[in-house]
Every structure is written in structure tokens, then in C-alpha cells.
Design a protein around this motif. Structure first.
Motif, PDB file in Angstrom:
ATOM      1  N   LEU A 146       0.826  -1.206   0.000  1.00  0.00           N
ATOM      2  CA  LEU A 146       0.000   0.000   0.000  1.00  0.00           C
ATOM      3  C   LEU A 146       0.863   1.261   0.000  1.00  0.00           C
ATOM      4  CD1 LEU A 146      -2.707  -1.188   2.536  1.00  0.00           C
ATOM      5  CD2 LEU A 146      -3.169  -0.471   0.193  1.00  0.00           C
ATOM      6  N   SER A 147       1.969   1.233   0.715  1.00  0.00           N
ATOM      7  CA  SER A 147       2.813   2.421   0.855  1.00  0.00           C
ATOM      8  C   SER A 147       3.543   2.756  -0.440  1.00  0.00           C
ATOM      9  CB  SER A 147       3.829   2.214   1.983  1.00  0.00           C
ATOM     10  OG  SER A 147       3.182   2.042   3.221  1.00  0.00           O
ATOM     11  N   TYR A 148       3.777   1.762  -1.292  1.00  0.00           N
ATOM     12  CA  TYR A 148       4.479   2.010  -2.543  1.00  0.00           C
ATOM     13  C   TYR A 148       3.530   2.426  -3.669  1.00  0.00           C
ATOM     14  CZ  TYR A 148       9.119   0.537  -1.040  1.00  0.00           C
ATOM     15  OH  TYR A 148      10.345   0.461  -0.428  1.00  0.00           O
ATOM     16  N   GLY A 149       2.293   2.730  -3.342  1.00  0.00           N
ATOM     17  CA  GLY A 149       1.388   3.257  -4.359  1.00  0.00           C
ATOM     18  C   GLY A 149       1.812   4.648  -4.808  1.00  0.00           C
ATOM     19  N   SER A 150       1.423   5.022  -6.002  1.00  0.00           N
ATOM     20  CA  SER A 150       1.744   6.352  -6.524  1.00  0.00           C
ATOM     21  C   SER A 150       0.745   7.376  -5.992  1.00  0.00           C
ATOM     22  CB  SER A 150       1.697   6.336  -8.055  1.00  0.00           C
ATOM     23  OG  SER A 150       0.355   6.131  -8.503  1.00  0.00           O
ATOM     24  N   THR A 151       1.028   8.647  -6.229  1.00  0.00           N
ATOM     25  CA  THR A 151       0.101   9.695  -5.811  1.00  0.00           C
ATOM     26  C   THR A 151      -1.247   9.541  -6.515  1.00  0.00           C
ATOM     27  OG1 THR A 151       1.056  11.143  -7.512  1.00  0.00           O
ATOM     28  CG2 THR A 151       1.903  11.379  -5.273  1.00  0.00           C
ATOM     29  N   GLN A 152      -1.210   9.016  -7.740  1.00  0.00           N
ATOM     30  CA  GLN A 152      -2.458   8.843  -8.485  1.00  0.00           C
ATOM     31  C   GLN A 152      -3.366   7.819  -7.811  1.00  0.00           C
ATOM     32  OE1 GLN A 152      -1.957   7.673 -12.568  1.00  0.00           O
ATOM     33  NE2 GLN A 152      -4.148   7.580 -12.991  1.00  0.00           N
ATOM     34  N   ALA A 194       9.334   2.211   2.542  1.00  0.00           N
ATOM     35  CA  ALA A 194       7.937   2.166   2.096  1.00  0.00           C
ATOM     36  C   ALA A 194       7.110   3.203   2.852  1.00  0.00           C
ATOM     37  CB  ALA A 194       7.359   0.769   2.301  1.00  0.00           C
ATOM     38  N   LEU A 195       7.275   3.267   4.171  1.00  0.00           N
ATOM     39  CA  LEU A 195       6.536   4.255   4.965  1.00  0.00           C
ATOM     40  C   LEU A 195       6.966   5.679   4.618  1.00  0.00           C
ATOM     41  CD1 LEU A 195       6.426   2.528   8.470  1.00  0.00           C
ATOM     42  CD2 LEU A 195       4.559   2.788   6.832  1.00  0.00           C
ATOM     43  N   GLN A 196       8.245   5.855   4.318  1.00  0.00           N
ATOM     44  CA  GLN A 196       8.709   7.174   3.890  1.00  0.00           C
ATOM     45  C   GLN A 196       8.053   7.577   2.574  1.00  0.00           C
ATOM     46  OE1 GLN A 196      12.897   6.207   4.048  1.00  0.00           O
ATOM     47  NE2 GLN A 196      13.189   7.324   5.955  1.00  0.00           N
ATOM     48  N   ASN A 197       7.916   6.616   1.675  1.00  0.00           N
ATOM     49  CA  ASN A 197       7.241   6.890   0.404  1.00  0.00           C
ATOM     50  C   ASN A 197       5.774   7.223   0.622  1.00  0.00           C
ATOM     51  OD1 ASN A 197       7.479   6.588  -2.728  1.00  0.00           O
ATOM     52  ND2 ASN A 197       5.658   5.419  -2.199  1.00  0.00           N
ATOM     53  N   LEU A 198       5.153   6.515   1.562  1.00  0.00           N
ATOM     54  CA  LEU A 198       3.746   6.773   1.895  1.00  0.00           C
ATOM     55  C   LEU A 198       3.563   8.216   2.351  1.00  0.00           C
ATOM     56  CD1 LEU A 198       0.825   5.685   2.516  1.00  0.00           C
ATOM     57  CD2 LEU A 198       1.679   5.188   4.824  1.00  0.00           C
ATOM     58  N   MET A 199       4.398   8.664   3.283  1.00  0.00           N
ATOM     59  CA  MET A 199       4.270  10.035   3.806  1.00  0.00           C
ATOM     60  C   MET A 199       4.582  11.070   2.733  1.00  0.00           C
ATOM     61  SD  MET A 199       5.728   9.748   7.721  1.00  0.00           S
ATOM     62  CE  MET A 199       7.319   9.071   7.242  1.00  0.00           C
ATOM     63  N   LEU A 200       5.594  10.795   1.923  1.00  0.00           N
ATOM     64  CA  LEU A 200       5.968  11.740   0.866  1.00  0.00           C
ATOM     65  C   LEU A 200       4.830  11.948  -0.127  1.00  0.00           C
ATOM     66  CD1 LEU A 200       8.167  13.411  -0.616  1.00  0.00           C
ATOM     67  CD2 LEU A 200       8.817  11.306  -1.792  1.00  0.00           C
ATOM     68  N   ASN A 201       4.252  10.848  -0.606  1.00  0.00           N
ATOM     69  CA  ASN A 201       3.182  10.952  -1.599  1.00  0.00           C
ATOM     70  C   ASN A 201       1.912  11.561  -1.024  1.00  0.00           C
ATOM     71  OD1 ASN A 201       4.797   9.897  -3.575  1.00  0.00           O
ATOM     72  ND2 ASN A 201       3.850   7.876  -3.625  1.00  0.00           N
ATOM     73  N   LEU A 202       1.570  11.173   0.204  1.00  0.00           N
ATOM     74  CA  LEU A 202       0.358  11.736   0.811  1.00  0.00           C
ATOM     75  C   LEU A 202       0.520  13.215   1.113  1.00  0.00           C
ATOM     76  CD1 LEU A 202      -0.817   8.851   3.173  1.00  0.00           C
ATOM     77  CD2 LEU A 202      -1.808   9.559   0.998  1.00  0.00           C
ATOM     78  N   ASN A 203       1.709  13.637   1.469  1.00  0.00           N
ATOM     79  CA  ASN A 203       1.949  15.072   1.674  1.00  0.00           C
ATOM     80  C   ASN A 203       1.743  15.851   0.384  1.00  0.00           C
ATOM     81  OD1 ASN A 203       2.728  16.086   4.371  1.00  0.00           O
ATOM     82  ND2 ASN A 203       4.240  14.439   4.299  1.00  0.00           N
ATOM     83  N   SER A 206      -2.369  15.913  -0.102  1.00  0.00           N
ATOM     84  CA  SER A 206      -3.306  16.162   1.002  1.00  0.00           C
ATOM     85  C   SER A 206      -3.551  17.641   1.285  1.00  0.00           C
ATOM     86  CB  SER A 206      -2.782  15.494   2.285  1.00  0.00           C
ATOM     87  OG  SER A 206      -1.554  16.088   2.695  1.00  0.00           O
ATOM     88  N   ARG A 207      -2.914  18.522   0.516  1.00  0.00           N
ATOM     89  CA  ARG A 207      -3.019  19.950   0.833  1.00  0.00           C
ATOM     90  C   ARG A 207      -4.459  20.458   0.748  1.00  0.00           C
ATOM     91  NH1 ARG A 207       1.756  19.363  -2.079  1.00  0.00           N
ATOM     92  NH2 ARG A 207       3.652  19.979  -0.942  1.00  0.00           N
ATOM     93  N   ASP A 208      -5.214  19.964  -0.207  1.00  0.00           N
ATOM     94  CA  ASP A 208      -6.601  20.417  -0.368  1.00  0.00           C
ATOM     95  C   ASP A 208      -7.594  19.343   0.059  1.00  0.00           C
ATOM     96  OD1 ASP A 208      -5.900  18.733  -2.397  1.00  0.00           O
ATOM     97  OD2 ASP A 208      -6.970  19.827  -3.973  1.00  0.00           O
ATOM     98  N   ARG A 209      -7.135  18.383   0.872  1.00  0.00           N
ATOM     99  CA  ARG A 209      -7.998  17.299   1.362  1.00  0.00           C
ATOM    100  C   ARG A 209      -7.878  17.280   2.881  1.00  0.00           C
ATOM    101  NH1 ARG A 209      -8.206  13.229  -3.203  1.00  0.00           N
ATOM    102  NH2 ARG A 209      -6.975  14.150  -4.891  1.00  0.00           N
ATOM    103  N   LEU A 210      -8.736  18.037   3.537  1.00  0.00           N
ATOM    104  CA  LEU A 210      -8.596  18.254   4.971  1.00  0.00           C
ATOM    105  C   LEU A 210      -8.642  16.966   5.786  1.00  0.00           C
ATOM    106  CD1 LEU A 210      -8.190  20.320   7.166  1.00  0.00           C
ATOM    107  CD2 LEU A 210     -10.675  20.623   7.296  1.00  0.00           C
ATOM    108  N   PRO A 211      -9.604  16.049   5.582  1.00  0.00           N
ATOM    109  CA  PRO A 211      -9.608  14.811   6.385  1.00  0.00           C
ATOM    110  C   PRO A 211      -8.324  13.998   6.221  1.00  0.00           C
ATOM    111  CG  PRO A 211     -11.708  15.096   5.265  1.00  0.00           C
ATOM    112  CD  PRO A 211     -10.772  16.115   4.677  1.00  0.00           C
ATOM    113  N   LEU A 212      -7.838  13.905   4.986  1.00  0.00           N
ATOM    114  CA  LEU A 212      -6.608  13.161   4.736  1.00  0.00           C
ATOM    115  C   LEU A 212      -5.415  13.878   5.359  1.00  0.00           C
ATOM    116  CD1 LEU A 212      -5.308  10.721   3.334  1.00  0.00           C
ATOM    117  CD2 LEU A 212      -5.051  12.138   1.286  1.00  0.00           C
ATOM    118  N   GLN A 213      -5.405  15.181   5.261  1.00  0.00           N
ATOM    119  CA  GLN A 213      -4.316  15.968   5.850  1.00  0.00           C
ATOM    120  C   GLN A 213      -4.271  15.802   7.365  1.00  0.00           C
ATOM    121  OE1 GLN A 213      -4.466  20.409   6.021  1.00  0.00           O
ATOM    122  NE2 GLN A 213      -2.719  20.277   4.640  1.00  0.00           N
TER     123      GLN A 213
END
Length: 339
Positions: A146-152, A194-203, A206-213
Motif C-alpha cells: 500500500l505504501s508504494y502506491g503512486s500519488t495517483q 515504504a513508509l517514507q514513500n507513503l508520507m511523501l506521496n500523501l503530503n 493532502s493539501r486540499d484534502r482536509l480529512p486526509l491531511q
């Protein structure tokens, strides 16, 4: 859900107790819960073990993927279950983990992301409370996949990733921080990048997605306290960073080697003979002359039922012919460079 528990062979009025570790790598992986056969041998056993799929792949977009194809058992099993077209598509994908995630979500969880998150929760609890190593492996591989998913894919599956962050936040509170320093438990540390990639992509999304942010900020606060090394700049995740490679410490690297000319001549004779035999069989796939000219040993090693990607995986896994291994590695690097 009740459906997920049934798939894992956990039914009402049954108790879960610690069992013995079974590391039989040769067992056939059931494609569904209906394919699981009861124990018919005359053995005294505690009961039926909890069933977890053993073909969860861990594929990222860096050069580590080529090595993980042969070093990670879940990835090898996953690829062996695909047809040639699917394997080739994954090899050519910029983000191979996206396609793998969609296949696993469809085939293992019937496109229900809640069941996937439920599996992350269940496998972690069984590992934590019963010291079940198979459960740990399943949890680790699911989280990494899951963590290696792309931003898309993270944007498309926002509820899934929001639930993943909430689940991981709770789980981090329950585990020792040394877990991520343990090479065996964390999968040669592929869980950390993998977790670092997860945080990088979600950051990034997530700027315009308040619940996710909010979920991401809450998770990062706990992660910073429990696993501060995730935020060390000198160890930050960089796609293609070889310091995170899963290659063994005794790897001799990719430097030049000296090969006796007699060995080269014999290899070329084997190459031409095998190539002629395969071409006469009429089942060899159509490849460009560049492949045969640049990678003659690899070209000759392609079996009738294989595509060239699976031949590379087999050559790297067997590691018997040094020249063939180098051609396989060079071909995968060429494919990576063109993506």
C-alpha cells in the motif's frame, strides 16, 4: 467483516491460540477459501491454522524492484501467478505497485478496501498477541504494498489511505520502536522506505484534502515519536537509492570480471544451438534483433512458456551462470532506464 474472518478460517465459536511456525515454501497457494483442504494426515494438531495469502507483492518504482522480484517470496509467487502479458505490463509500468495493488484488491478482497484494512488489523493483532510470524509477514507486505502506491492511486483510493493512516497510528503505539531496526522482522528494512514513500506521496496530495491531511499529520506526530529514524535527512527515502537495496552484504557488485575465452566460446555455441531449437519449435515470442544481438545468452535462455522478464527472474534466482545473470541484470536496467 464476517466474510474476511471466514476466508481466514476464523469462524464463530472458535478460539485462536498460538500455533507452530510452518515455513513450507513449496505449498501451493489456495486461490480462494474453497480451495483449502482440511488436514487429512494422521497428525495431532491444535486445529486449523489461520490462512493468509502468501503472494502479496512489494513493488516500487526504483531499481530495487528488479532485485526484489527474486528475493521477496510474496513477489515471486505473485508474478508466477500472472500470465505473460500481465508480467510484461508490470515490468514496463512506471509505478508497478499500482497495478499489483489493483490486482490484489480485486482478487483477494473483491474490491472491498475495508476488508483489506481489516486484514492489516487482523494480521497485526495475531502477530502482537500470539507472536505469529506468518501474520507479521502478511501485515508487513500489505503495509509495504500500500505504501508504494503512486500519488495517483492514493488520490483515487483516498478512503483506503485515510483508514490506513488511522490504523497504522494505533499500531505504532503498540509496537516497540526497535522493530524497524530489526532486519529480519522489517523485511531487510524495506518497510522503512515504504513508509517514507507513503508520507511523501500523501503530503503531495493532502493539501486540499482536509480529512486526509489531518490523518497524515496525526500519523506523522506518532511516527516521529516512535520511529524518529523515518525523518532523518541522511536516511530519507530517495527513489533508486541503493542504500535501501535488499541485496545481500556479500554481493560482489557489478564490477568487471575476467572470463576465459573458452568459456565464452562454449556459451556462444550453447546460445546458437538453443536459439535454433526454440525458433524451430515455433513458440518463441517475437523480439527485436536488438535483444538477440545485445543479450545472446538471455535470448537463448527463454523457455517456450516464458516471456523475457520471467527468464530474467529465473536467471537471477538460479544464479548459476555468471554471464547469464549479468545479461539479465543489464536487460532489466535497460528496461528501467526507458520507463
Amino acid at each position: 467483516s464476517e466474510r474476511l474472518l471466514k476466508q481466514r478460517r476464523i469462524e464463530p465459536d472458535k478460539k485462536i491460540i498460538p500455533g507452530s511456525f510452518d515455513n513450507d515454501e513449496e505449498k501451493e497457494i489456495p486461490k480462494s477459501n474453497h480451495d483449502i483442504q482440511p488436514n487429512k494426515e494422521n497428525k495431532i494438531v491444535d486445529g486449523d491454522p489461520v490462512f493468509f495469502p502468501r503472494d502479496i507483492p512489494v513493488l516500487d518504482s526504483s531499481s530495487r524492484t528488479a532485485h526484489r522480484i527474486t528475493s521477496h517470496s510474496g513477489t515471486k509467487r505473485f508474478l508466477s501467478g500472472l500470465n505473460a502479458s500481465q508480467r510484461t505490463s508490470i515490468a514496463m509500468e512506471d509505478f508497478p505497485g499500482d497495478m499489483a495493488l489493483q490486482i490484489i484488491l480485486h482478487e483477494k478482497y473483491r474490491n472491498d478496501w475495508k476488508d483489506m484494512i481489516g486484514d492489516v488489523q487482523l494480521s497485526f493483532l495475531l502477530f502482537l498477541q500470539l507472536n505469529c510470524f506468518n501474520s507479521l509477514e502478511h501485515w508487513r507486505d500489505l503495509v509495504a504494498m500500500l505504501s508504494y502506491g503512486s500519488t495517483q492511486v492514493m488520490s483515487q483510493q483516498e478512503p483506503l489511505y485515510q483508514a490506513l493512516l488511522a490504523t497504522l497510528e494505533f499500531q505504532l503505539h503498540a509496537m516497540e520502536s526497535e522493530f524497524f531496526e530489526d532486519q529480519e522482522l522489517s523485511g531487510d528494512n524495506f518497510l522503512r522506505p515504504a513508509l517514507q514513500n507513503l508520507m511523501l506521496n500523501l503530503n503531495n496530495i493532502s493539501r486540499d484534502r482536509l480529512p486526509l491531511q489531518n490523518a497524515l499529520q496525526s500519523f506523522e506526530a506518532v511516527a516521529r515519536d516512535r520511529i524518529p529514524s523515518l525523518f532523518d535527512q541522511e536516511e530519507s527515502f530517495v527513489p533508486g537509492d541503493e542504500s535501501m537495496d535488499m541485496a545481500s552484504e556479500d554481493d560482489d557488485g557489478d564490477g568487471p570480471i575476467i572470463v576465459d575465452m573458452e568459456e565464452v566460446n562454449q556459451a556462444m555455441i550453447r546460445s546458437k544451438s538453443a536459439e535454433s531449437q526454440i525458433l524451430r519449435s515455433g513458440v518463441k515470442q517475437s523480439y527485436s534483433p536488438h535483444i538477440a544481438d545485445t543479450y545472446p545468452l538471455l535470448f537463448a535462455a527463454i523457455l517456450p512458456h516464458e516471456d523475457i522478464v520471467m527468464t530474467c527472474a529465473r536467471a537471477l534466482d538460479d544464479a548459476r551462470d555468471v554471464s547469464l545473470v549479468r545479461e539479465a541484470a543489464a536487460y532489466l536496467e535497460e528496461v528501467e532506464s526507458k520507463r
